[in-house]
Design an enzyme around this catalytic site. Structure first.
Site, PDB file in Angstrom:
ATOM      1  N   MET A 112      85.538  67.912  25.180  1.00  0.00           N
ATOM      2  CA  MET A 112      85.320  68.378  26.166  1.00  0.00           C
ATOM      3  C   MET A 112      85.989  67.536  27.506  1.00  0.00           C
ATOM      4  O   MET A 112      85.265  68.389  28.602  1.00  0.00           O
ATOM      5  CB  MET A 112      83.773  67.674  25.871  1.00  0.00           C
ATOM      6  CG  MET A 112      82.616  67.416  26.596  1.00  0.00           C
ATOM      7  SD  MET A 112      82.667  69.651  27.100  1.00  0.00           S
ATOM      8  CE  MET A 112      80.486  69.361  25.814  1.00  0.00           C
TER       9      MET A 112
ATOM     10  N   PHE B 211      79.498  28.503  18.733  1.00  0.00           N
ATOM     11  CA  PHE B 211      80.313  29.099  17.187  1.00  0.00           C
ATOM     12  C   PHE B 211      79.341  30.390  17.127  1.00  0.00           C
ATOM     13  O   PHE B 211      78.052  30.136  16.516  1.00  0.00           O
ATOM     14  CB  PHE B 211      80.624  28.656  16.071  1.00  0.00           C
ATOM     15  CG  PHE B 211      81.387  30.114  15.890  1.00  0.00           C
ATOM     16  CD1 PHE B 211      82.698  30.370  16.205  1.00  0.00           C
ATOM     17  CD2 PHE B 211      80.712  29.906  14.049  1.00  0.00           C
ATOM     18  CE1 PHE B 211      83.283  31.012  15.840  1.00  0.00           C
ATOM     19  CE2 PHE B 211      81.606  31.489  13.331  1.00  0.00           C
ATOM     20  CZ  PHE B 211      83.184  31.187  14.337  1.00  0.00           C
ATOM     21  N   GLN B 212      79.678  31.383  17.774  1.00  0.00           N
ATOM     22  CA  GLN B 212      78.477  33.106  17.446  1.00  0.00           C
ATOM     23  C   GLN B 212      77.531  32.942  18.151  1.00  0.00           C
ATOM     24  O   GLN B 212      76.696  33.324  17.841  1.00  0.00           O
ATOM     25  CB  GLN B 212      78.867  33.710  15.875  1.00  0.00           C
ATOM     26  CG  GLN B 212      79.957  33.517  15.294  1.00  0.00           C
ATOM     27  CD  GLN B 212      80.332  34.187  13.827  1.00  0.00           C
ATOM     28  OE1 GLN B 212      78.889  34.450  13.771  1.00  0.00           O
ATOM     29  NE2 GLN B 212      81.276  35.672  13.395  1.00  0.00           N
TER      30      GLN B 212
ATOM     31  N   LYS C  47      69.093  30.659  12.795  1.00  0.00           N
ATOM     32  CA  LYS C  47      69.330  30.119  11.454  1.00  0.00           C
ATOM     33  C   LYS C  47      67.895  28.906  11.452  1.00  0.00           C
ATOM     34  O   LYS C  47      67.641  29.726  10.247  1.00  0.00           O
ATOM     35  CB  LYS C  47      70.597  30.201  11.391  1.00  0.00           C
ATOM     36  CG  LYS C  47      70.811  29.127  10.340  1.00  0.00           C
ATOM     37  CD  LYS C  47      72.471  29.058   9.515  1.00  0.00           C
ATOM     38  CE  LYS C  47      72.424  29.405   8.125  1.00  0.00           C
ATOM     39  NZ  LYS C  47      74.209  29.216   8.322  1.00  0.00           N
TER      40      LYS C  47
ATOM     41  N   GLU D 124      78.250  47.017  12.505  1.00  0.00           N
ATOM     42  CA  GLU D 124      77.203  46.640  12.736  1.00  0.00           C
ATOM     43  C   GLU D 124      76.669  48.686  13.243  1.00  0.00           C
ATOM     44  O   GLU D 124      75.736  48.382  13.265  1.00  0.00           O
ATOM     45  CB  GLU D 124      77.287  45.384  13.390  1.00  0.00           C
ATOM     46  CG  GLU D 124      76.211  43.646  12.510  1.00  0.00           C
ATOM     47  CD  GLU D 124      78.369  43.862  12.698  1.00  0.00           C
ATOM     48  OE1 GLU D 124      79.341  44.382  12.863  1.00  0.00           O
ATOM     49  OE2 GLU D 124      77.917  42.912  11.766  1.00  0.00           O
TER      50      GLU D 124
HETATM   51  C1  LIG Z   1      81.923  56.025  22.762  1.00  0.00           C
HETATM   52  C2  LIG Z   1      82.284  57.510  24.538  1.00  0.00           C
HETATM   53  N1  LIG Z   1      83.471  57.179  24.532  1.00  0.00           N
HETATM   54  C3  LIG Z   1      83.494  58.093  25.440  1.00  0.00           C
HETATM   55  C4  LIG Z   1      83.194  59.495  25.465  1.00  0.00           C
HETATM   56  C5  LIG Z   1      83.088  60.862  27.034  1.00  0.00           C
HETATM   57  N2  LIG Z   1      83.617  61.614  25.361  1.00  0.00           N
HETATM   58  C6  LIG Z   1      82.789  63.167  25.472  1.00  0.00           C
HETATM   59  S1  LIG Z   1      82.963  64.175  25.326  1.00  0.00           S
HETATM   60  C7  LIG Z   1      84.638  63.726  24.815  1.00  0.00           C
HETATM   61  C8  LIG Z   1      85.732  63.970  23.565  1.00  0.00           C
HETATM   62  C9  LIG Z   1      85.250  64.167  22.382  1.00  0.00           C
HETATM   63  O1  LIG Z   1      86.797  64.782  21.782  1.00  0.00           O
HETATM   64  P1  LIG Z   1      85.924  65.063  19.699  1.00  0.00           P
HETATM   65  O2  LIG Z   1      85.229  64.169  18.872  1.00  0.00           O
HETATM   66  O3  LIG Z   1      87.259  65.847  19.300  1.00  0.00           O
HETATM   67  O4  LIG Z   1      85.461  65.931  19.710  1.00  0.00           O
HETATM   68  P2  LIG Z   1      85.463  67.807  21.158  1.00  0.00           P
HETATM   69  O5  LIG Z   1      84.876  67.703  22.283  1.00  0.00           O
HETATM   70  O6  LIG Z   1      86.818  68.250  21.121  1.00  0.00           O
HETATM   71  O7  LIG Z   1      84.881  68.641  20.209  1.00  0.00           O
HETATM   72  C10 LIG Z   1      84.548  61.894  24.830  1.00  0.00           C
HETATM   73  C11 LIG Z   1      85.745  61.340  25.200  1.00  0.00           C
HETATM   74  C12 LIG Z   1      81.827  59.090  24.400  1.00  0.00           C
HETATM   75  N3  LIG Z   1      80.776  60.707  25.113  1.00  0.00           N
HETATM   76  N4  LIG Z   1      81.267  58.457  24.358  1.00  0.00           N
END
Ligand SMILES: Cc1ncc(C[n+]2csc(CCOP(=O)(O)OP(=O)(O)O)c2C)c(N)n1
Lengths: 163, 569
Positions: free
Chosen positions: B478, B112-113, B162, B50
């Site tokens: 990052m 439920f749900q 529903k 979803e």
């Molecule tokens: C749902 C979610 N969980 C955690 C984060 C924190 N976060 C920001 S950037 C990142 C790393 C992303 O890694 P990747 O997709 O490999 O991209 P890169 O930075 O290596 O280009 C994380 C964990 C986030 N933004 N969103």
């Protein structure tokens, strides 16, 4: 600064929680909140007392206005207005305290609305500060319980909040 | 005409000309799905989760001028959708989400749900409504579309139990909506607009700072016209890329945490700053106290009064729709012979060119190892700067924003406000459906893509030939960058171990997968991918593991306290 914010909102399920959620989500404080339907039952009127800097209060009114169910918002404290609050207070009233309690109620223009051999229930309306003073003025150990409605406010004279 | 609630829901969506409905069925929405089955106007897209349904509907809205629409079931259907809703909310995207609810008779009984959908979603929707009577369905859905698209746009959720979808009543779709409690301002205050134009004409060091509001109000052309007429420098935020052509000389690139040196310097040292459809976000202006150290006049145009003077005090607030206000400003500028002081402006441009000469976007390319910046530059070349680009969240997102020069609005889809990893592929899906035949690329990282990797299956089912540009650095890049800069190189849980073979994974789903590890193969692989007009191509670029995003303004620091390269560390 303490502000009294008055608003009209649709009398719909969930409208109240939308307002109170907004305060908690954005970290604004609520001193008191009262709400009840107006003469037009499709609309409620709410009075919120909040404390915050001018910037915070400005944001509060803007955020309130942004809620889809809020019809109108005014900050009553920007001009002359009246505030009233109702308090019911149950006190121990025996022996010499019984006479003294009646005297204090009279001085504060309260009314005794329930009497038993050992207790009174006193009804008191006024500005919140007046209710506070009453509580200060009586012997604390005699207070059995208190309930306050929170502040209701209305503008003076030509200041009218309606649609 | 007497119809069931479910029939009414579908009829309403038809009336709203909903082309695609992104969704996933379940018990509480079975009646609605039954009615979907019996018609062909509203096309349903069955996602695999979803969250992806909501993201895809969100992307449909971002890449067009229309309202996106999603359908989910009660309970887990709704909770899975919440991330998508919050993402759209933070970026003010117009959407309507319809959710099923347990029958009215059992609401509140932990059925439920059952989940308190209105309560769970309240903080992340523009508005939400529970429909308890079949007679209210049509008016509620009409209202939902109206609220979603007007004023500052946003997601609106309609929760329908529903039993209500099974009850019957006479169907009439309201033609108009009138709500005493909701009347967003459109026109800006004429006096304020005059004041603003006067300030602009008297400015010596003007700067234009334009955000997502320009895109959302479809005002890129107007903005471009005004800025060109005045000859002012402009910066477009992460949400506002494409609001002014990035390849024009007047564009200083993006501002903020990973913005250009020249954009941040010009923001800071301008004497008149015109902020349009933007909200002085912490990722854009850095520390507000530092920002306020230099005196300048700020004009702020925004449709949302609560965005004005929220983080930064402004001198000339103008509440109104960006497009309407720009129209009036253009009229005033065209109607006067007065022009900004040419000498002052040329001195200002000279200063800006000096800042520009620092060439803050330069990077050391390599023959041996693929640099992510190089991939994006090639992507831009190969697509002639005219593709729809979606991204996930992380370093790759910033590189895409920095190195793909967006000349047109609604071409750049990313989660700017919430920063949701996992949006990339669902965004590409919604965008590709809205723009069949146009090139759509998803720039992602090996971590983000795995957050919604199951959608490769949806892409197969609906034959969505998106190109996935995976900048694979084997790290939560990052996160790793912050750990390198601010946590003494302690790479706590930021290494991505046990990665799948992405090319083979794509093949397993019936797509084309390519693995690229040499810089000399980058361009060829991209050309090959875009030549395959009917295939989804998963391009797994093995990039330099430790490349960082520059420039960078550390959180809490001032806008001009930038780290420009590794030497500044
Ligand atoms: C749902 C979610 N969980 C955690 C984060 C924190 N976060 C920001 S950037 C990142 C790393 C992303 O890694 P990747 O997709 O490999 O991209 P890169 O930075 O290596 O280009 C994380 C964990 C986030 N933004 N969103």
């Amino acid at each position: 600064m303490r502000h009294v914010i008055s608003l009209l909102l649709e009398n719909e399920a969930g409208a109240l929680s939308r307002v109170s959620n907004m305060f908690s989500a954005r970290g604004y404080n609520i001193e008191s909140l009262t709400v009840a339907p107006t003469e037009d039952p499709s609309m409620s009127r709410m009075t919120i007392v909040s404390i915050g800097s001018d910037d915070v209060i400005e944001q509060i009114t803007k955020q309130l206005n942004k809620l889809v169910e809020v019809v109108k918002v005014v900050d009553l404290s920007e001009a002359a207005h009246i505030e009233r609050e109702l308090m019911l207070i149950k006190v121990r009233a025996t022996g010499k305290d019984r006479e003294e309690m009646k005297r204090m109620a009279d001085i504060f223009r309260g009314r005794i609305i329930d009497v038993t051999e050992s207790t009174y229930v006193i009804e008191l309306t006024g500005a919140a500060t007046k209710l506070d003073s009453f509580l200060e003025a009586i012997d604390k150990s005699l207070i059995l319980e208190t309930v306050r409605t929170g502040v209701s406010g209305i503008g003076r004279g030509d200041r009218i909040l309606r649609i | 005409m007497v119809l069931t609630g479910a029939e009414i829901v579908i009829r309403c969506l038809q009336e709203e000309k909903v082309e695609y409905l992104f969704g996933y069925p379940g018990g509480a929405v079975l009646h609605i799905y039954d009615e979907l089955f019996k018609q062909e106007k509203v096309r349903h897209v069955l996602v695999r989760h979803e969250q992806a349904a909501v993201h895809a509907a969100d992307a449909y809205a971002r890449s067009t001028e229309r309202v996106g629409c999603a359908l989910v079931t009660s309970g887990p259907g709704v909770t899975n959708a919440v991330t998508g809703i919050a993402t759209a909310y933070m970026d003010s995207i117009p959407m309507v989400i319809i959710s099923g609810q347990v029958p009215t008779a059992v609401i509140g009984q932990d059925a439920f749900q059952e989940v308190d959908t209105v309560g769970v979603t309240r903080p992340c929707v523009k508005h939400n409504m529970l429909v308890k009577d079949v007679k209210d369905i049509a008016a509620t859905i009409k209202k939902a579309f109206h609220i979603a698209a007007s004023g500052r746009p946003g997601p609106v959720l309609v929760d329908i139990p529903k039993d209500v979808t099974a009850q019957k009543c006479e169907f009439v779709y309201p033609k108009t909506v009138s709500m005493r409690s909701y009347n967003p301002v459109v026109k800006g205050h004429t006096g304020q607009i005059k004041k603003a134009v006067q300030l602009l004409l008297e400015a010596k060091r003007p700067m234009v700072y334009a955000g997502g509001g320009v895109i959302l109000s479809d005002s890129a052309e107007k903005l471009t016209k005004l800025v060109k007429a005045l000859g002012f420098p402009i910066t477009n935020t992460l949400m506002g890329l494409g609001g002014f052509p990035a390849t024009e000389k007047q564009s200083l690139g993006m501002p903020g945490m990973h913005g250009t040196y020249e954009a941040n310097m010009a923001m800071q040292y301008s004497d008149v700053l015109l902020a349009i459809g933007t909200r002085f976000d912490d990722r854009v202006i850095g520390n507000p106290a530092h920002f306020a150290q230099v005196a300048r006049k700020i004009i702020h145009i925004d449709i949302d009064p609560s965005s004005i003077s929220k983080r930064v005090k402004v001198d000339v607030p103008i509440v109104g729709n960006v497009g309407d206000v720009l129209d009036e400003m253009i009229k005033l500028v065209e109607g006067t012979s007065e022009r900004p002081d040419a000498e002052a402006l040329s001195t200002w441009w000279k200063q800006i060119d000096e800042w520009r000469a620092r060439d803050c976007m330069k990077y050391k390319n390599s023959d041996e190892i693929i640099k992510p910046q190089f991939v994006i530059q090639k992507l831009w070349e190969v697509t002639k700067g005219d593709a729809f680009i979606t991204s996930d969240v992380g370093q790759h997102q910033m590189w895409a924003a920095q190195y793909y020069k967006f000349d047109k609005p609604r071409r750049w889809l990313n989660s700017g406000g919430l920063g949701t990893m996992g949006v990339g592929m669902p965004y590409a899906m919604g965008c590709q459906l809205a723009h069949p035949g146009s090139p759509v690329a998803c720039v992602t990282g090996e971590a983000s893509i795995q957050m919604n990797i199951q959608e490769l299956s949806t892409c197969k089912q609906y034959r969505l030939p998106i190109k996935i540009v995976n900048l694979n650095n084997r790290y939560l890049g990052m996160v790793r960058q912050w750990q390198e800069f601010f946590h003494g190189n302690r790479y706590s849980e930021s290494y991505m171990d046990s990665l799948p073979n992405f090319a083979k994974l794509a093949e397993a789903y019936g797509h084309v997968g390519l693995e690229i590890d040499k810089p000399s193969d980058v361009e060829g692989a991209l050309r090959e991918a875009f030549k395959r007009k009917n295939d989804l191509v998963f391009l797994d670029f093995k990039i330099d593991q430790t490349e960082n995003v520059y420039p960078m303004v550390q959180g809490g620091k001032g806008l001009t306290e930038m780290i420009l390269s590794a030497e500044d560390l």
